[in-house]
Write a protein that holds these residues in place. Sequence first.
Motif, short mmCIF file in Angstrom:
data_model
loop_
_atom_site.label_atom_id
_atom_site.label_comp_id
_atom_site.label_asym_id
_atom_site.label_seq_id
_atom_site.Cartn_x
_atom_site.Cartn_y
_atom_site.Cartn_z
N HIS A 15 0.94 -1.15 -0.19
CA HIS A 15 -0.02 0.10 0.08
C HIS A 15 0.91 1.50 -0.17
CE1 HIS A 15 -2.51 3.29 1.11
NE2 HIS A 15 -1.68 3.60 2.05
N VAL A 16 0.37 2.28 -0.86
CA VAL A 16 0.89 3.69 -0.94
C VAL A 16 -0.16 4.54 -1.26
CG1 VAL A 16 3.46 3.19 -1.41
CG2 VAL A 16 1.89 3.59 -3.25
N SER A 17 0.00 5.67 -0.54
CA SER A 17 -1.16 6.40 -1.08
C SER A 17 -0.91 7.19 -2.25
CB SER A 17 -1.26 7.73 -0.11
OG SER A 17 -1.72 7.34 1.16
N ARG A 61 -1.22 9.95 -5.31
CA ARG A 61 -1.60 11.42 -5.42
C ARG A 61 -1.53 11.83 -6.94
NH1 ARG A 61 1.08 10.68 -0.48
NH2 ARG A 61 -0.38 11.46 1.38
N SER A 108 -5.97 19.47 -1.57
CA SER A 108 -5.57 18.33 -2.45
C SER A 108 -5.89 18.25 -3.66
CB SER A 108 -6.03 16.89 -1.73
OG SER A 108 -5.68 17.19 -0.28
N TYR A 124 -5.28 15.79 -6.86
CA TYR A 124 -5.85 14.37 -6.77
C TYR A 124 -7.34 14.30 -6.43
CZ TYR A 124 -3.24 14.87 -2.60
OH TYR A 124 -2.67 15.49 -1.38
N CYS A 140 -6.22 7.44 -2.13
CA CYS A 140 -5.62 8.31 -1.10
C CYS A 140 -6.92 8.78 -0.25
CB CYS A 140 -5.10 9.82 -1.55
SG CYS A 140 -4.03 10.57 -0.48
N TYR A 141 -6.67 8.59 1.22
CA TYR A 141 -7.59 9.22 2.06
C TYR A 141 -7.62 10.80 1.90
CZ TYR A 141 -8.71 4.69 4.48
OH TYR A 141 -9.07 3.23 5.00
N ILE A 142 -8.51 11.45 2.10
CA ILE A 142 -8.58 13.08 2.24
C ILE A 142 -9.15 13.51 3.58
CG2 ILE A 142 -9.10 14.99 0.96
CD1 ILE A 142 -7.07 13.30 -0.67
N GLY A 143 -8.45 13.60 4.56
CA GLY A 143 -8.79 13.90 5.83
C GLY A 143 -9.10 15.56 5.69
N GLY A 144 -8.45 16.00 4.51
CA GLY A 144 -8.70 17.49 4.46
C GLY A 144 -10.38 17.88 4.33
N PHE A 165 -13.88 11.55 6.57
CA PHE A 165 -12.77 11.65 5.43
C PHE A 165 -13.26 11.43 4.14
CE2 PHE A 165 -12.60 7.24 7.40
CZ PHE A 165 -12.86 6.72 5.89
N LYS A 189 6.18 3.45 2.45
CA LYS A 189 6.78 3.95 3.61
C LYS A 189 7.01 2.69 4.69
CE LYS A 189 5.14 8.70 3.77
NZ LYS A 189 3.90 9.43 4.34
N ARG A 222 6.90 0.95 8.04
CA ARG A 222 6.22 1.12 9.14
C ARG A 222 6.94 0.85 10.18
NH1 ARG A 222 3.01 3.48 5.37
NH2 ARG A 222 0.87 3.18 5.86
C1 LIG Z 1 -7.98 9.58 7.75
C2 LIG Z 1 -6.64 9.80 6.89
C3 LIG Z 1 -6.85 10.83 6.33
C4 LIG Z 1 -5.79 11.51 5.16
N1 LIG Z 1 -5.76 12.48 4.80
C5 LIG Z 1 -5.09 13.02 3.69
C6 LIG Z 1 -5.12 14.26 3.06
O1 LIG Z 1 -6.20 15.03 3.12
N2 LIG Z 1 -4.35 14.46 1.67
C7 LIG Z 1 -3.41 13.65 1.63
O2 LIG Z 1 -2.45 13.92 0.66
N3 LIG Z 1 -2.98 12.42 2.17
C8 LIG Z 1 -3.71 12.25 3.38
N4 LIG Z 1 -3.96 10.80 4.01
C9 LIG Z 1 -2.75 10.01 3.68
C10 LIG Z 1 -1.60 9.91 4.71
O3 LIG Z 1 -0.80 10.78 4.75
C11 LIG Z 1 -0.74 8.54 4.20
O4 LIG Z 1 -1.67 7.40 4.72
C12 LIG Z 1 0.44 8.53 5.23
O5 LIG Z 1 1.36 9.42 4.96
C13 LIG Z 1 1.06 7.05 5.00
O6 LIG Z 1 1.57 7.05 3.69
P1 LIG Z 1 1.21 5.84 2.79
O7 LIG Z 1 -0.58 5.62 2.88
O8 LIG Z 1 1.62 6.16 1.28
O9 LIG Z 1 1.83 4.56 3.21
C14 LIG Z 1 -4.69 10.42 4.91
C15 LIG Z 1 -4.70 9.35 5.41
C16 LIG Z 1 -5.63 8.86 6.45
C17 LIG Z 1 -5.74 7.51 7.00
#
Ligand SMILES: Cc1cc2nc3c(=O)[nH]c(=O)nc-3n(C[C@H](O)[C@H](O)[C@H](O)COP(=O)(O)O)c2cc1C
Length: 245
Positions: free
Chosen positions: A11-13, A15, A66, A69, A132-136, A158, A172, A174
């Motif tokens: 897994h990687v986020s 963007r 964000s 993406y 990619c999760y977006i907590g933003g 999110f 990344k 862990r």
């Molecule tokens: C609940 C949650 C909210 C997140 N919000 C954002 C966000 O708003 N923008 C973003 O670019 N990444 C966001 N992320 C991604 C995290 O930055 C990312 O999961 C973390 O840096 C680990 O990297 P990886 O997912 O590539 O392993 C979010 C992740 C989670 C779980």
Amino acid sequence: MNTTIHNMEQHVSVRDFKDQALSSDTKQQLLRAAQSGSSSNFVQAFSIIEVSDKEIKNEIADITNSAAYVKKTGVFYVFVADLYRQSIMLQNAGKSLKGIENMEALTVATVDATIAGEDMAVAAESMDLGICYIGGVRNDVARIAELLNLPKYTFPVFGMTIGIPNHKNQVKPRMPLENQVSVNKYDVHKFADIEGYDKQIEEYYANRDSNAQAANWTSKNVNFFEEVRRPEVGEFLKRQGFALK
Ligand SMILES: Cc1cc2nc3c(=O)[nH]c(=O)nc-3n(C[C@H](O)[C@H](O)[C@H](O)COP(=O)(O)O)c2cc1C
């Protein structure tokens, strides 16, 4: 290692996506996967809103910081912790709403929404899609609620952007299991002894192929938590009917 676990460890986020909408069949599969998770007492206290309207999406993209993406992606969902249905049931039964207003009920709904999100993420990655999760979305949680017409007893936890990856970052690393897992008792020494992990993360940040930087896990966390973030979320939750106690 089986394919599911292998995929999870990769897994990687993502963007950076191709500008290609997902088919309705793919979206149905993702949504069904999200619905399949466990749910505390089977209350299914979440909802998922697909944002397809260009104007709404553009405003959400700006709110989340964000934009790249969120705008250019296959689909964008908002995961909502949701006790609105239960509020109607209770009202119709002439009962008090206290049981859905307390911190425990909000925790149940937030956990349900999160389980749904992660199940969707795992399903998407098994289809070679990126997420990619977006907590933003909580950067302006009240405006998000307005844009999505969210009623009382709901909370947008999110967003999730899902699409065909253009570019993927390196995984990344862990933290070592001994920093996060123990048997029978919490280990205050081992869990907080992250010097070795700091070195590993420092190397990762220095050598990664995009956005290389001088940082370690401690400096990242200190920078993150030295500020009180999104203090208005608590006020928003109170207006939504949650007692926060
Ligand atoms: C609940 C949650 C909210 C997140 N919000 C954002 C966000 O708003 N923008 C973003 O670019 N990444 C966001 N992320 C991604 C995290 O930055 C990312 O999961 C973390 O840096 C680990 O990297 P990886 O997912 O590539 O392993 C979010 C992740 C989670 C779980």
